[in-house]
Design an enzyme around this catalytic site. Sequence first.
Site, PDB file in Angstrom:
ATOM      1  N   GLY A   8      46.049  40.446  35.442  1.00  0.00           N
ATOM      2  CA  GLY A   8      44.647  40.286  35.030  1.00  0.00           C
ATOM      3  C   GLY A   8      43.994  41.657  34.894  1.00  0.00           C
ATOM      4  N   ALA A   9      44.838  42.676  34.622  1.00  0.00           N
ATOM      5  CA  ALA A   9      44.406  44.079  34.670  1.00  0.00           C
ATOM      6  C   ALA A   9      43.324  44.437  33.654  1.00  0.00           C
ATOM      7  CB  ALA A   9      45.617  44.993  34.495  1.00  0.00           C
ATOM      8  N   GLY A  11      40.813  42.365  32.955  1.00  0.00           N
ATOM      9  CA  GLY A  11      39.634  41.560  33.280  1.00  0.00           C
ATOM     10  C   GLY A  11      38.587  42.341  34.063  1.00  0.00           C
ATOM     11  N   ARG A  12      37.460  41.674  34.332  1.00  0.00           N
ATOM     12  CA  ARG A  12      36.360  42.313  35.084  1.00  0.00           C
ATOM     13  C   ARG A  12      36.847  42.787  36.445  1.00  0.00           C
ATOM     14  NH1 ARG A  12      33.193  38.003  32.251  1.00  0.00           N
ATOM     15  NH2 ARG A  12      34.649  36.666  33.335  1.00  0.00           N
ATOM     16  N   ASP A  34      48.587  41.808  31.605  1.00  0.00           N
ATOM     17  CA  ASP A  34      47.490  41.035  31.023  1.00  0.00           C
ATOM     18  C   ASP A  34      47.856  40.754  29.570  1.00  0.00           C
ATOM     19  OD1 ASP A  34      44.877  40.227  29.917  1.00  0.00           O
ATOM     20  OD2 ASP A  34      44.074  40.953  31.818  1.00  0.00           O
ATOM     21  N   ALA A  99      42.052  35.553  49.499  1.00  0.00           N
ATOM     22  CA  ALA A  99      40.662  35.484  49.978  1.00  0.00           C
ATOM     23  C   ALA A  99      39.770  35.018  48.832  1.00  0.00           C
ATOM     24  CB  ALA A  99      40.193  36.836  50.506  1.00  0.00           C
ATOM     25  N   PRO A 100      38.939  34.013  49.085  1.00  0.00           N
ATOM     26  CA  PRO A 100      38.006  33.584  48.045  1.00  0.00           C
ATOM     27  C   PRO A 100      36.931  34.634  47.809  1.00  0.00           C
ATOM     28  CG  PRO A 100      37.571  32.388  50.085  1.00  0.00           C
ATOM     29  CD  PRO A 100      38.807  33.197  50.311  1.00  0.00           C
ATOM     30  N   HIS A 129      26.305  32.881  39.963  1.00  0.00           N
ATOM     31  CA  HIS A 129      27.282  33.814  39.399  1.00  0.00           C
ATOM     32  C   HIS A 129      26.990  34.088  37.921  1.00  0.00           C
ATOM     33  CE1 HIS A 129      29.578  32.790  43.035  1.00  0.00           C
ATOM     34  NE2 HIS A 129      30.249  33.896  42.808  1.00  0.00           N
ATOM     35  N   LYS A 133      31.950  33.124  34.623  1.00  0.00           N
ATOM     36  CA  LYS A 133      32.773  32.537  35.686  1.00  0.00           C
ATOM     37  C   LYS A 133      33.228  31.137  35.280  1.00  0.00           C
ATOM     38  CE  LYS A 133      32.898  31.629  40.664  1.00  0.00           C
ATOM     39  NZ  LYS A 133      34.191  32.283  40.866  1.00  0.00           N
ATOM     40  N   THR A 140      34.022  30.862  47.158  1.00  0.00           N
ATOM     41  CA  THR A 140      33.281  31.269  48.351  1.00  0.00           C
ATOM     42  C   THR A 140      32.438  30.112  48.888  1.00  0.00           C
ATOM     43  OG1 THR A 140      33.184  33.509  47.493  1.00  0.00           O
ATOM     44  CG2 THR A 140      31.612  32.957  49.241  1.00  0.00           C
TER      45      THR A 140
HETATM   46  N1  LIG Z   1      38.152  36.799  45.651  1.00  0.00           N
HETATM   47  C1  LIG Z   1      37.104  37.521  45.226  1.00  0.00           C
HETATM   48  O1  LIG Z   1      36.495  38.301  45.978  1.00  0.00           O
HETATM   49  C2  LIG Z   1      36.676  37.381  43.791  1.00  0.00           C
HETATM   50  C3  LIG Z   1      35.611  38.122  43.279  1.00  0.00           C
HETATM   51  C4  LIG Z   1      35.291  37.998  41.932  1.00  0.00           C
HETATM   52  C5  LIG Z   1      36.030  37.158  41.119  1.00  0.00           C
HETATM   53  N2  LIG Z   1      37.054  36.414  41.659  1.00  0.00           N
HETATM   54  C6  LIG Z   1      37.914  35.537  40.842  1.00  0.00           C
HETATM   55  O2  LIG Z   1      38.846  36.369  40.165  1.00  0.00           O
HETATM   56  C7  LIG Z   1      39.272  35.717  38.958  1.00  0.00           C
HETATM   57  C8  LIG Z   1      39.119  36.678  37.786  1.00  0.00           C
HETATM   58  O3  LIG Z   1      37.736  36.928  37.563  1.00  0.00           O
HETATM   59  P1  LIG Z   1      37.255  37.922  36.411  1.00  0.00           P
HETATM   60  O4  LIG Z   1      35.774  37.851  36.397  1.00  0.00           O
HETATM   61  O5  LIG Z   1      37.931  39.257  36.545  1.00  0.00           O
HETATM   62  O6  LIG Z   1      37.843  37.161  35.116  1.00  0.00           O
HETATM   63  P2  LIG Z   1      38.185  37.770  33.690  1.00  0.00           P
HETATM   64  O7  LIG Z   1      38.187  36.626  32.744  1.00  0.00           O
HETATM   65  O8  LIG Z   1      37.323  38.961  33.388  1.00  0.00           O
HETATM   66  O9  LIG Z   1      39.699  38.318  33.864  1.00  0.00           O
HETATM   67  C9  LIG Z   1      40.838  37.513  33.917  1.00  0.00           C
HETATM   68  C10 LIG Z   1      41.964  38.259  33.206  1.00  0.00           C
HETATM   69  O10 LIG Z   1      43.201  37.594  33.418  1.00  0.00           O
HETATM   70  C11 LIG Z   1      43.961  37.737  32.236  1.00  0.00           C
HETATM   71  N3  LIG Z   1      45.071  36.777  32.224  1.00  0.00           N
HETATM   72  C12 LIG Z   1      45.083  35.498  31.754  1.00  0.00           C
HETATM   73  N4  LIG Z   1      46.317  34.956  31.925  1.00  0.00           N
HETATM   74  C13 LIG Z   1      47.097  35.916  32.511  1.00  0.00           C
HETATM   75  C14 LIG Z   1      48.457  35.940  32.942  1.00  0.00           C
HETATM   76  N5  LIG Z   1      49.267  34.885  32.800  1.00  0.00           N
HETATM   77  N6  LIG Z   1      48.925  37.088  33.506  1.00  0.00           N
HETATM   78  C15 LIG Z   1      48.126  38.160  33.658  1.00  0.00           C
HETATM   79  N7  LIG Z   1      46.821  38.188  33.251  1.00  0.00           N
HETATM   80  C16 LIG Z   1      46.312  37.071  32.711  1.00  0.00           C
HETATM   81  C17 LIG Z   1      42.921  37.533  31.133  1.00  0.00           C
HETATM   82  O11 LIG Z   1      43.403  38.020  29.865  1.00  0.00           O
HETATM   83  C18 LIG Z   1      41.752  38.325  31.668  1.00  0.00           C
HETATM   84  O12 LIG Z   1      41.791  39.685  31.249  1.00  0.00           O
HETATM   85  C19 LIG Z   1      38.415  34.441  38.859  1.00  0.00           C
HETATM   86  O13 LIG Z   1      39.168  33.352  39.367  1.00  0.00           O
HETATM   87  C20 LIG Z   1      37.233  34.751  39.763  1.00  0.00           C
HETATM   88  O14 LIG Z   1      36.625  33.574  40.311  1.00  0.00           O
HETATM   89  C21 LIG Z   1      37.375  36.520  42.967  1.00  0.00           C
END
Ligand SMILES: NC(=O)c1ccc[n+]([C@@H]2O[C@H](COP(=O)([O-])OP(=O)(O)OC[C@H]3O[C@@H](n4cnc5c(N)ncnc54)[C@H](O)[C@@H]3O)[C@@H](O)[C@H]2O)c1
Length: 215
Positions: A8-9, A11-12, A34, A99-100, A129, A133, A140
């Site tokens: 997910g590199a 992503g946000r 990603d 961790a959530p 959020h 999301k 959480t």
């Molecule tokens: N635990 C925490 O503290 C915390 C905090 C914030 C967000 N989150 C969670 O983290 C997750 C990601 O959030 P985000 O805002 O970065 O989402 P995002 O959509 O910005 O990023 C997700 C990324 O995953 C990539 N992806 C999709 N399928 C993939 C695969 N098979 N292999 C590798 N990469 C893949 C996507 O292309 C995208 O770039 C969500 O589930 C969110 O709820 C958790």
Amino acid sequence: MIRVAVAGAAGRMGSTVCEAVSGAGDMELVGRADPALDTSVSQVLEEQPEVLVDFTLPSTVVSNAREALAAGIHVVIGTTGFDLAELSGLGGGASIFIAPDYAIGAVLMMQFAAQAAKHMARAEIVELHHDGKLDKPSGTAARTAELMGGEVPIHSVRLPGLVAHQEVILGDVGQTLTIRHDSIDRQSFMPGVLLAIRQVGSLTESPVVGLEKLL
Ligand SMILES: NC(=O)c1ccc[n+]([C@@H]2O[C@H](COP(=O)([O-])OP(=O)(O)OC[C@H]3O[C@@H](n4cnc5c(N)ncnc54)[C@H](O)[C@@H]3O)[C@@H](O)[C@H]2O)c1
């Protein structure tokens, strides 16, 4: 040096984790998986990381974890919105940490809410959020309700401008108590993620859920 790959590199969260790992003196970023970077998890596992960090989608996290664990690579999961039961029985020699919420303030909020719930008649959770999301309610909020003993109504708000916020409102005769946490920047999650990367290799059970277990 701990060799780390991130799923997910692009992503946000994943891109922020890549920066944090690159900036940590005891870690080396060896792969960024990603679809947006045309790089699969299988490809980054060939770089032989010791830990795979997953911030992807509820629909992909379990297969990513399965693939890493089969290769003996520890997994740190931040992705939310999937059934944790899908991970039970996985592992072999490698461990899973989940961790959530990796923000220390959110962990404290959950603990304070669990403590307060024992003393006040009722409670409700409002989680707020950003509008990108995917899951609802947030991981959480679901975890907070679980720690408070179940049946706590959860209200979800999704709006541009927000990052990750939660209020736990408790009510009793003639009084309310509000416990609120705000992540106003994704940097808030990074110390917790780096801690998990450092400790996942020495867990004595797996999977382990919740940052409080590492503090
Ligand atoms: N635990 C925490 O503290 C915390 C905090 C914030 C967000 N989150 C969670 O983290 C997750 C990601 O959030 P985000 O805002 O970065 O989402 P995002 O959509 O910005 O990023 C997700 C990324 O995953 C990539 N992806 C999709 N399928 C993939 C695969 N098979 N292999 C590798 N990469 C893949 C996507 O292309 C995208 O770039 C969500 O589930 C969110 O709820 C958790």
